[in-house]
Design a protein around this motif. Structure first.
Motif, PDB file in Angstrom:
ATOM      1  N   TYR A   1      29.072  38.727  34.933  1.00  0.00           N
ATOM      2  CA  TYR A   1      27.676  38.278  34.837  1.00  0.00           C
ATOM      3  C   TYR A   1      27.434  36.949  35.541  1.00  0.00           C
ATOM      4  O   TYR A   1      26.592  36.845  36.438  1.00  0.00           O
ATOM      5  N   ASP A   2      28.190  35.930  35.167  1.00  0.00           N
ATOM      6  CA  ASP A   2      27.910  34.581  35.649  1.00  0.00           C
ATOM      7  C   ASP A   2      28.066  34.457  37.161  1.00  0.00           C
ATOM      8  O   ASP A   2      27.148  34.009  37.864  1.00  0.00           O
ATOM      9  N   ILE A   3      29.206  34.854  37.689  1.00  0.00           N
ATOM     10  CA  ILE A   3      29.447  34.718  39.131  1.00  0.00           C
ATOM     11  C   ILE A   3      28.457  35.543  39.952  1.00  0.00           C
ATOM     12  O   ILE A   3      27.862  35.016  40.912  1.00  0.00           O
ATOM     13  N   PRO A   4      28.220  36.828  39.641  1.00  0.00           N
ATOM     14  CA  PRO A   4      27.238  37.597  40.419  1.00  0.00           C
ATOM     15  C   PRO A   4      25.832  37.000  40.369  1.00  0.00           C
ATOM     16  O   PRO A   4      25.133  36.960  41.393  1.00  0.00           O
ATOM     17  N   VAL A   5      25.403  36.543  39.190  1.00  0.00           N
ATOM     18  CA  VAL A   5      24.057  35.976  39.070  1.00  0.00           C
ATOM     19  C   VAL A   5      23.955  34.684  39.859  1.00  0.00           C
ATOM     20  O   VAL A   5      22.962  34.437  40.558  1.00  0.00           O
ATOM     21  N   ARG A   6      24.989  33.841  39.784  1.00  0.00           N
ATOM     22  CA  ARG A   6      24.968  32.591  40.545  1.00  0.00           C
ATOM     23  C   ARG A   6      24.929  32.856  42.044  1.00  0.00           C
ATOM     24  O   ARG A   6      24.206  32.181  42.786  1.00  0.00           O
ATOM     25  N   ARG A   7      25.692  33.830  42.505  1.00  0.00           N
ATOM     26  CA  ARG A   7      25.680  34.167  43.928  1.00  0.00           C
ATOM     27  C   ARG A   7      24.309  34.652  44.359  1.00  0.00           C
ATOM     28  O   ARG A   7      23.815  34.298  45.438  1.00  0.00           O
ATOM     29  N   TRP A   8      23.677  35.466  43.514  1.00  0.00           N
ATOM     30  CA  TRP A   8      22.339  35.981  43.839  1.00  0.00           C
ATOM     31  C   TRP A   8      21.326  34.843  43.905  1.00  0.00           C
ATOM     32  O   TRP A   8      20.500  34.780  44.829  1.00  0.00           O
ATOM     33  N   LEU A   9      21.391  33.919  42.944  1.00  0.00           N
ATOM     34  CA  LEU A   9      20.466  32.790  42.926  1.00  0.00           C
ATOM     35  C   LEU A   9      20.685  31.868  44.118  1.00  0.00           C
ATOM     36  O   LEU A   9      19.723  31.385  44.729  1.00  0.00           O
ATOM     37  N   MET A  10      21.950  31.634  44.469  1.00  0.00           N
ATOM     38  CA  MET A  10      22.251  30.796  45.623  1.00  0.00           C
ATOM     39  C   MET A  10      21.743  31.427  46.914  1.00  0.00           C
ATOM     40  O   MET A  10      21.161  30.751  47.767  1.00  0.00           O
ATOM     41  N   ALA A  11      21.944  32.738  47.041  1.00  0.00           N
ATOM     42  CA  ALA A  11      21.485  33.432  48.244  1.00  0.00           C
ATOM     43  C   ALA A  11      19.962  33.413  48.332  1.00  0.00           C
ATOM     44  O   ALA A  11      19.389  33.216  49.420  1.00  0.00           O
ATOM     45  N   LYS A  12      19.305  33.587  47.200  1.00  0.00           N
ATOM     46  CA  LYS A  12      17.847  33.568  47.187  1.00  0.00           C
ATOM     47  C   LYS A  12      17.315  32.193  47.558  1.00  0.00           C
ATOM     48  O   LYS A  12      16.362  32.062  48.338  1.00  0.00           O
ATOM     49  N   TYR A  13      17.949  31.157  47.019  1.00  0.00           N
ATOM     50  CA  TYR A  13      17.527  29.802  47.348  1.00  0.00           C
ATOM     51  C   TYR A  13      17.776  29.502  48.824  1.00  0.00           C
ATOM     52  O   TYR A  13      16.949  28.868  49.490  1.00  0.00           O
ATOM     53  N   ALA A  14      18.905  29.953  49.337  1.00  0.00           N
ATOM     54  CA  ALA A  14      19.249  29.703  50.736  1.00  0.00           C
ATOM     55  C   ALA A  14      18.249  30.364  51.673  1.00  0.00           C
ATOM     56  O   ALA A  14      17.867  29.794  52.699  1.00  0.00           O
ATOM     57  N   ARG A  15      17.812  31.567  51.333  1.00  0.00           N
ATOM     58  CA  ARG A  15      16.839  32.270  52.186  1.00  0.00           C
ATOM     59  C   ARG A  15      15.515  31.529  52.239  1.00  0.00           C
ATOM     60  O   ARG A  15      14.834  31.513  53.269  1.00  0.00           O
ATOM     61  N   ARG A  16      15.148  30.895  51.152  1.00  0.00           N
ATOM     62  CA  ARG A  16      13.870  30.197  51.082  1.00  0.00           C
ATOM     63  C   ARG A  16      13.915  28.797  51.688  1.00  0.00           C
ATOM     64  O   ARG A  16      12.914  28.288  52.181  1.00  0.00           O
ATOM     65  N   ASN A  17      15.098  28.182  51.633  1.00  0.00           N
ATOM     66  CA  ASN A  17      15.178  26.764  51.994  1.00  0.00           C
ATOM     67  C   ASN A  17      16.203  26.446  53.071  1.00  0.00           C
ATOM     68  O   ASN A  17      16.506  25.281  53.299  1.00  0.00           O
ATOM     69  N   GLY A  18      16.772  27.452  53.708  1.00  0.00           N
ATOM     70  CA  GLY A  18      17.778  27.207  54.722  1.00  0.00           C
ATOM     71  C   GLY A  18      19.160  27.226  54.120  1.00  0.00           C
ATOM     72  O   GLY A  18      19.360  27.460  52.938  1.00  0.00           O
ATOM     73  N   ALA A  19      20.176  26.923  54.944  1.00  0.00           N
ATOM     74  CA  ALA A  19      21.572  26.996  54.516  1.00  0.00           C
ATOM     75  C   ALA A  19      21.847  26.079  53.350  1.00  0.00           C
ATOM     76  O   ALA A  19      21.339  24.975  53.263  1.00  0.00           O
ATOM     77  N   LEU A  20      22.651  26.566  52.417  1.00  0.00           N
ATOM     78  CA  LEU A  20      23.044  25.801  51.243  1.00  0.00           C
ATOM     79  C   LEU A  20      24.528  25.996  51.039  1.00  0.00           C
ATOM     80  O   LEU A  20      25.027  27.110  51.197  1.00  0.00           O
ATOM     81  N   PRO A  21      25.277  24.975  50.718  1.00  0.00           N
ATOM     82  CA  PRO A  21      26.699  25.155  50.476  1.00  0.00           C
ATOM     83  C   PRO A  21      26.956  26.250  49.473  1.00  0.00           C
ATOM     84  O   PRO A  21      26.238  26.396  48.489  1.00  0.00           O
ATOM     85  N   ALA A  22      28.002  27.052  49.701  1.00  0.00           N
ATOM     86  CA  ALA A  22      28.268  28.210  48.868  1.00  0.00           C
ATOM     87  C   ALA A  22      28.836  27.871  47.516  1.00  0.00           C
ATOM     88  O   ALA A  22      28.746  28.636  46.577  1.00  0.00           O
ATOM     89  N   THR A  23      29.423  26.684  47.370  1.00  0.00           N
ATOM     90  CA  THR A  23      30.085  26.342  46.120  1.00  0.00           C
ATOM     91  C   THR A  23      29.094  25.996  45.018  1.00  0.00           C
ATOM     92  O   THR A  23      28.038  25.442  45.265  1.00  0.00           O
ATOM     93  N   THR A  24      29.439  26.378  43.793  1.00  0.00           N
ATOM     94  CA  THR A  24      28.685  25.934  42.614  1.00  0.00           C
ATOM     95  C   THR A  24      29.690  25.432  41.596  1.00  0.00           C
ATOM     96  O   THR A  24      29.728  25.871  40.466  1.00  0.00           O
ATOM     97  N   ALA A  25      30.547  24.529  42.011  1.00  0.00           N
ATOM     98  CA  ALA A  25      31.623  24.021  41.140  1.00  0.00           C
ATOM     99  C   ALA A  25      31.062  23.384  39.888  1.00  0.00           C
ATOM    100  O   ALA A  25      29.991  22.810  39.907  1.00  0.00           O
TER     101      ALA A  25
END
Length: 358
Positions: A334-358
């Protein structure tokens, strides 16, 4: 550092989460571990190490903005928090259906629930818990505030300024601890408590960033094969130690300001072992364990009709045996897939974003 993960630090984080669990589920164990509240201060120090390692240079150079960093931190914390929130909110609502005179009234819950969903404190009176639905949320609240302040100040945060801030924050913590009799403070309403909670979080996190600066300069005595295990044993001994009466405040401050940083520094080094997988798994499950253990324990107690007190300490052992694999599954499925989806969605809206969510 080992493959961008501090393996032994993950183990420390997981063990600290288990100590917090035992503190809040004493009816399942039949005993209490007095100084287990210091596990939260250990969390703060570990958080500072991880944040400095993952984002410190990017924030200092301007390669990452405060907004990007803040979004990453919220994405890191919110998915599992939201799952925990749903369960935590369902419990008092269920109690209202069974007992109209439940401790939290419908009027109170109409305020508490939406504020908690936003990770904001929602106690209803002076002296009440900052987060009545799930007490441990207080540390997440202060951690996010300190994280944002760190991101804002990082370009100007020299070692000297960090030491000055630590001195001031440490003094606030010491005064608050002496006044209360221990460092078990910061999770209730009141100006003094809120100031102490912020100071605990800021002191620990800043201390962690300072530990990160000297990780590669650690003396050889902290780089031996046995050092990480000795560090873990020392931390466990402190968290399990009994009250020493009037000396508790001083003992707490010494543990947080001296012993824990040394243990974290020692646990930052060490060779690979056959237990690496277990340590990493325990660290990965630590956050779900931290935010889910109270509501899960409450539901379990209800299902057992309160008879867990007759099953101590086996009830606690079963609770841990259920929570650890469940937390690991939640993190993976749950956590990792949802975080990846949210990061990808944010990146599409705002440009490249670092992939890590440490």
């Amino acid at each position: 550092m080992q493959s961008n993960r501090f393996v032994y630090l993950d183990g420390l984080r997981g063990l600290a989460a288990l100590f917090v669990l035992t503190r809040h589920t004493e009816s399942f164990w039949g005993f209490s571990l007095f100084r287990s509240y210091l596990a939260v201060d250990l969390f703060f120090i570990l958080s500072g190490v991880v944040i400095a390692n993952a984002y410190g240079r990017k924030l200092a150079s301007g390669a990452m903005s405060v907004t990007e960093f803040s979004v990453i931190r919220i994405i890191r914390l919110y998915p599992v928090f939201f799952l925990s929130f749903l369960l935590s909110a369902a419990i008092p609502l269920g109690q209202l259906l069974r007992r109209p005179d439940a401790e939290l009234t419908l009027e109170a819950l109409l305020i508490i629930i939406p504020l908690t969903a936003l990770m904001l404190p929602s106690g209803m009176s002076r002296g009440a818990a900052l987060f009545p639905l799930n007490g441990p949320y207080w540390s997440l609240f202060f951690e996010l505030i300190v994280n944002v302040l760190y991101a804002v100040l990082r370009p100007r945060l020299t070692v000297v300024r960090t030491l000055a801030a630590l001195l001031l924050l440490g003094l606030v913590c010491l005064v608050a601890a002496l006044d209360r009799g221990s460092l078990n403070i910061g999770f209730t309403w009141g100006a003094g408590s809120i100031l102490a909670g912020f100071a605990r979080a800021a002191f620990g996190i800043l201390l962690g960033t300072l530990v990160h600066k000297v990780i590669h300069k650690a003396p050889r005595t902290l780089r031996t094969r046995a050092a990480p295990w000795i560090a873990m044993a020392a931390v466990l001994a402190v968290l399990a130690s009994p009250s020493m009466g009037e000396a508790d405040a001083i003992i707490d401050m010494l543990a947080v300001s001296l012993l824990f940083p040394l243990c974290v520094l020692a646990a930052s080094h060490g060779p690979r072992t056959k237990l690496d997988g277990a340590l990493l798994a325990l660290g990965s499950g630590s956050y779900p364990i931290y935010v889910l253990h109270q509501p899960v324990a409450h539901v379990t107690s209800f299902l057992l009709s309160g008879s867990q007190t007759a099953l101590t300490p086996y009830g606690g052992i079963v609770l841990v045996a259920m929570l650890i694999p469940a937390a690991m599954w939640i993190e993976r499925a749950y956590d990792i897939p949802v975080r990846r989806w949210l990061m990808a969605k944010y990146a599409r809206r705002n440009g490249a974003l670092p992939a890590t969510t440490a």
